[in-house]
Design a protein around this motif. Structure first.
Motif, mmCIF file in Angstrom:
data_model
loop_
_atom_site.group_PDB
_atom_site.id
_atom_site.type_symbol
_atom_site.label_atom_id
_atom_site.label_comp_id
_atom_site.label_asym_id
_atom_site.label_seq_id
_atom_site.Cartn_x
_atom_site.Cartn_y
_atom_site.Cartn_z
ATOM 1 N N TYR A 213 7.797 18.460 -53.371
ATOM 2 C CA TYR A 213 8.918 17.592 -53.017
ATOM 3 C C TYR A 213 9.953 18.418 -52.257
ATOM 4 C CZ TYR A 213 6.518 15.106 -56.733
ATOM 5 O OH TYR A 213 5.544 14.518 -57.503
ATOM 6 N N LYS A 214 10.218 18.020 -51.015
ATOM 7 C CA LYS A 214 11.120 18.772 -50.139
ATOM 8 C C LYS A 214 12.423 17.980 -49.991
ATOM 9 C CE LYS A 214 7.269 20.898 -47.724
ATOM 10 N NZ LYS A 214 7.555 22.258 -48.219
ATOM 11 N N LEU A 215 13.510 18.546 -50.513
ATOM 12 C CA LEU A 215 14.771 17.812 -50.609
ATOM 13 C C LEU A 215 15.846 18.481 -49.775
ATOM 14 C CD1 LEU A 215 14.771 17.121 -54.474
ATOM 15 C CD2 LEU A 215 13.609 15.858 -52.643
ATOM 16 N N ASP A 216 16.151 17.867 -48.657
ATOM 17 C CA ASP A 216 17.238 18.315 -47.771
ATOM 18 C C ASP A 216 18.270 17.186 -47.741
ATOM 19 O OD1 ASP A 216 18.679 19.698 -45.661
ATOM 20 O OD2 ASP A 216 17.758 18.260 -44.285
ATOM 21 N N LYS A 217 19.129 17.165 -48.737
ATOM 22 C CA LYS A 217 20.034 16.044 -48.916
ATOM 23 C C LYS A 217 21.455 16.335 -48.453
ATOM 24 C CE LYS A 217 22.236 12.411 -50.512
ATOM 25 N NZ LYS A 217 22.270 11.167 -49.721
ATOM 26 N N PHE A 218 21.969 17.552 -48.712
ATOM 27 C CA PHE A 218 23.390 17.825 -48.554
ATOM 28 C C PHE A 218 23.713 18.287 -47.136
ATOM 29 C CE2 PHE A 218 22.248 18.520 -53.020
ATOM 30 C CZ PHE A 218 23.027 17.526 -53.596
ATOM 31 N N ARG A 219 24.759 17.696 -46.575
ATOM 32 C CA ARG A 219 25.109 17.918 -45.172
ATOM 33 C C ARG A 219 25.352 19.394 -44.894
ATOM 34 N NH1 ARG A 219 24.473 17.507 -40.588
ATOM 35 N NH2 ARG A 219 25.605 16.298 -39.047
ATOM 36 N N ASN A 220 24.692 19.911 -43.870
ATOM 37 C CA ASN A 220 24.871 21.307 -43.465
ATOM 38 C C ASN A 220 24.588 21.442 -41.985
ATOM 39 O OD1 ASN A 220 21.935 22.535 -43.049
ATOM 40 N ND2 ASN A 220 21.834 21.200 -44.845
ATOM 41 N N ASN A 221 24.945 22.587 -41.423
ATOM 42 C CA ASN A 221 24.856 22.798 -39.973
ATOM 43 C C ASN A 221 23.625 23.587 -39.542
ATOM 44 O OD1 ASN A 221 27.328 21.476 -39.530
ATOM 45 N ND2 ASN A 221 28.467 23.341 -40.007
ATOM 46 N N ASN A 222 22.678 23.767 -40.446
ATOM 47 C CA ASN A 222 21.508 24.575 -40.111
ATOM 48 C C ASN A 222 20.462 23.776 -39.341
ATOM 49 O OD1 ASN A 222 22.318 27.035 -41.344
ATOM 50 N ND2 ASN A 222 21.862 26.155 -43.345
ATOM 51 N N LEU A 223 19.607 24.517 -38.650
ATOM 52 C CA LEU A 223 18.408 23.975 -38.023
ATOM 53 C C LEU A 223 17.225 24.536 -38.801
ATOM 54 C CD1 LEU A 223 19.307 24.728 -34.275
ATOM 55 C CD2 LEU A 223 20.123 22.860 -35.717
ATOM 56 N N VAL A 224 16.308 23.663 -39.222
ATOM 57 C CA VAL A 224 15.221 24.099 -40.098
ATOM 58 C C VAL A 224 13.881 23.619 -39.552
ATOM 59 C CG1 VAL A 224 14.329 24.134 -42.462
ATOM 60 C CG2 VAL A 224 16.801 23.895 -42.072
ATOM 61 N N TYR A 225 12.897 24.524 -39.572
ATOM 62 C CA TYR A 225 11.518 24.175 -39.265
ATOM 63 C C TYR A 225 10.657 24.616 -40.436
ATOM 64 C CZ TYR A 225 6.878 24.187 -37.143
ATOM 65 O OH TYR A 225 5.547 23.962 -36.884
ATOM 66 N N SER A 226 9.863 23.701 -40.961
ATOM 67 C CA SER A 226 8.991 23.988 -42.101
ATOM 68 C C SER A 226 7.569 23.586 -41.746
ATOM 69 C CB SER A 226 9.482 23.226 -43.336
ATOM 70 O OG SER A 226 8.561 23.341 -44.398
ATOM 71 N N PHE A 227 6.672 24.568 -41.747
ATOM 72 C CA PHE A 227 5.257 24.304 -41.496
ATOM 73 C C PHE A 227 4.498 24.477 -42.808
ATOM 74 C CE2 PHE A 227 0.882 25.081 -40.409
ATOM 75 C CZ PHE A 227 0.642 24.251 -39.332
ATOM 76 N N VAL A 237 -5.958 17.183 -55.164
ATOM 77 C CA VAL A 237 -4.976 16.192 -54.738
ATOM 78 C C VAL A 237 -3.708 16.906 -54.289
ATOM 79 C CG1 VAL A 237 -3.562 14.214 -55.414
ATOM 80 C CG2 VAL A 237 -5.864 14.474 -56.362
ATOM 81 N N SER A 238 -3.206 16.548 -53.123
ATOM 82 C CA SER A 238 -1.889 17.023 -52.684
ATOM 83 C C SER A 238 -0.986 15.823 -52.469
ATOM 84 C CB SER A 238 -1.991 17.852 -51.400
ATOM 85 O OG SER A 238 -2.355 17.045 -50.292
ATOM 86 N N GLU A 239 0.208 15.921 -53.018
ATOM 87 C CA GLU A 239 1.228 14.893 -52.840
ATOM 88 C C GLU A 239 2.464 15.565 -52.251
ATOM 89 O OE1 GLU A 239 4.335 12.342 -55.620
ATOM 90 O OE2 GLU A 239 2.338 12.766 -56.404
ATOM 91 N N THR A 240 2.855 15.156 -51.062
ATOM 92 C CA THR A 240 4.024 15.725 -50.394
ATOM 93 C C THR A 240 5.054 14.631 -50.171
ATOM 94 O OG1 THR A 240 2.605 17.330 -49.244
ATOM 95 C CG2 THR A 240 4.855 17.053 -48.426
ATOM 96 N N PHE A 241 6.261 14.863 -50.663
ATOM 97 C CA PHE A 241 7.364 13.937 -50.442
ATOM 98 C C PHE A 241 8.476 14.672 -49.706
ATOM 99 C CE2 PHE A 241 11.567 12.375 -51.566
ATOM 100 C CZ PHE A 241 11.469 11.030 -51.263
ATOM 101 N N VAL A 242 9.030 14.046 -48.671
ATOM 102 C CA VAL A 242 10.083 14.654 -47.865
ATOM 103 C C VAL A 242 11.323 13.772 -47.899
ATOM 104 C CG1 VAL A 242 10.770 15.400 -45.563
ATOM 105 C CG2 VAL A 242 8.422 15.781 -46.333
ATOM 106 N N LEU A 243 12.447 14.346 -48.320
ATOM 107 C CA LEU A 243 13.750 13.710 -48.142
ATOM 108 C C LEU A 243 14.495 14.533 -47.099
ATOM 109 C CD1 LEU A 243 16.105 11.817 -48.773
ATOM 110 C CD2 LEU A 243 16.727 13.344 -50.663
ATOM 111 N N SER A 244 14.631 13.988 -45.911
ATOM 112 C CA SER A 244 15.193 14.714 -44.772
ATOM 113 C C SER A 244 16.505 14.043 -44.381
ATOM 114 C CB SER A 244 14.188 14.684 -43.613
ATOM 115 O OG SER A 244 14.482 15.634 -42.636
ATOM 116 N N SER A 245 17.635 14.702 -44.718
ATOM 117 C CA SER A 245 18.908 14.013 -44.577
ATOM 118 C C SER A 245 20.085 14.932 -44.274
ATOM 119 C CB SER A 245 19.203 13.223 -45.866
ATOM 120 O OG SER A 245 20.407 12.536 -45.791
ATOM 121 N N GLY A 246 20.040 16.200 -44.712
ATOM 122 C CA GLY A 246 21.238 17.020 -44.707
ATOM 123 C C GLY A 246 21.484 17.864 -43.466
#
Length: 415
Positions: A213-227, A237-246
């Motif tokens: 579970y990838k949680l990017d919720k809180f507002r910030n000024n960064n640039l992020v790349y995740s591979f 079984v793989s379960e991937t959840f993305v919260l992309s917001s901050g």
């Protein structure tokens, strides 16, 4: 930029304990990155959000050297409350805390070492950059027949000591047969502008389960790349959840190779963007053998001048009969200046398969808003209720009850 790259690379080599062979390997990756540079719109996978231009506009000149000899104090207020969990804390790109106190220590192995292999070839300049500048690789092994008692939260935190830095991280996870890992990537607040480049590799053996579970919720000024590269053996079984917001910019890229029969990959994501943010999810599911399954559901809610993109590819090998693959993306545009791009792909070489894709976007239904207002809600509350219902469908796909409650609370979703 090339002079800065070479100068910072020399600093990395001079401050790290690396062999001549390892130096040669890193130099090869640096050369590849210099030849190709940051991805831009000329690259098909980056046609919607041009990270080269985004870095120039938001950061300008990047510094690629980080002094990992410096110790940083961990602020305990970054820790998630109300959930007992194991911890790995990255602060300014350096591991400052590892805590698996809830677990049987004989069932887990954790090592930090210099990268020694050259087995990955993704033709991706950001991975080349990562492998040239990553100081150490964090490797976590979950042994056979062991399921972690508590979730593992990896905290990605940056304080005000660094600015305009490129931070590169590499994490390898191996799940032996019949093991289970619940992993949360938690991105904390940050005010300074940095580019974070993370490469995850997951090796799932037979009957193992990964819930990430990838949680990017809180507002910030960064640039992020995740591979995220996921290799799956039979019945895994793989379960991937993305919260992309901050973050100002965030691209999550997921590559899943279903190499064993009855292996499954599930990817669900929410891109909830405020003003001037740009986020993307790109997924590739490779069905390589018979009887494999994948499911993908991505939903976006976009504010003023924000952009989101979803590129989803399902590949079915000629040997992969009885494949079941599904993907769907939907977006709500809250302003006429917001933008959603979708690129669904099916590449199928088998004839006994069940695969489908779909995409839809639009504004909130004014009739639905009017109906809710007629029942006593004001305009803003009516909009929030409709958005809540739109996103709740994705969160309900989360199979872990503890994490589902955590994410609902973080997002502010109600039943």
């Amino acid at each position: 930029m090339n002079e800065q790259l070479q100068s910072d690379f020399d600093k990395i080599i001079n401050t790290s304990k690396v062999s001549k062979k390892e130096v040669s390997l890193k130099k090869a990756f640096l050369k590849k990155f210099i030849e190709n540079g940051f991805p831009n719109r000329k690259h098909e996978d980056w046609k919607f959000l041009d990270i080269s231009q985004i870095i120039k506009k938001n950061i300008g000149n990047l510094s690629f050297f980080n002094d990992y000899s410096l110790t940083n104090k961990v602020d305990p207020t970054i820790f998630v409350n109300g959930l007992e969990h194991n911890k790995i804390v990255f602060l300014n790109g350096k591991i400052e805390k590892i805590d698996f106190s809830y677990e049987d220590q004989n069932k887990i192995e954790i090592n930090e070492e210099i990268e020694k292999d050259n087995t990955f070839d993704f033709k991706n300049s950001l991975i080349d950059l990562n492998r040239a500048f990553t100081n150490k690789v964090l490797k976590v092994l979950i042994k056979k027949n062991y399921s972690l008692k508590k979730p593992l939260i990896i905290y990605h935190s940056i304080n005000d000591k660094i600015n305009s830095k490129n931070i590169n991280l590499r994490l390898d996870f191996e799940l032996e047969q019949n093991s289970c890992l619940r992993l949360v990537d938690f991105f904390s607040k940050s005010t300074n502008k940095n580019f974070v480049n993370i490469f995850y590799n997951f090796d799932l053996k037979k009957d193992s389960i990964l819930k990430n579970y990838k949680l990017d919720k809180f507002r910030n000024n960064n640039l992020v790349y995740s591979f995220n590269n996921i290799e799956q053996d039979s019945n895994s079984v793989s379960e991937t959840f993305v919260l992309s917001s901050g973050s100002d910019y965030f691209k999550n890229e997921i590559n899943s190779d279903l190499k064993g029969e009855y292996s499954s990959a599930f990817i669900n994501g929410i891109l909830s963007l405020k003003e001037n943010q740009q986020h993307e999810i790109r997924s590739t599911i490779n069905h390589l053998v018979e009887n494999t399954k994948s499911y993908q559901l991505i939903k976006s809610v976009l504010g003023k001048n924000s952009k989101s993109a979803y590129q989803g590819r399902i590949f079915v090998n000629s040997k992969a009969q009885k494949t079941d693959g599904y993907q769907l993306s939907k977006a709500i545009l809250l302003d006429e200046t917001s933008e959603f791009n979708a690129k669904p792909e099916l590449e199928i070489y088998a004839d006994d398969v069940k695969c489908s894709h779909g995409s839809a976007s639009g504004s909130l239904n004014e009739n639905s808003i009017f109906y809710l207002m007629s029942r006593g809600l004001n305009y803003q509350h009516a909009k929030e209720l409709l958005i809540n219902g739109f996103l709740l469908d994705v969160v309900e796909k989360i199979t872990d009850p503890e994490i589902k409650i955590l994410i609902k609370n973080i997002v502010g979703l109600k039943e």
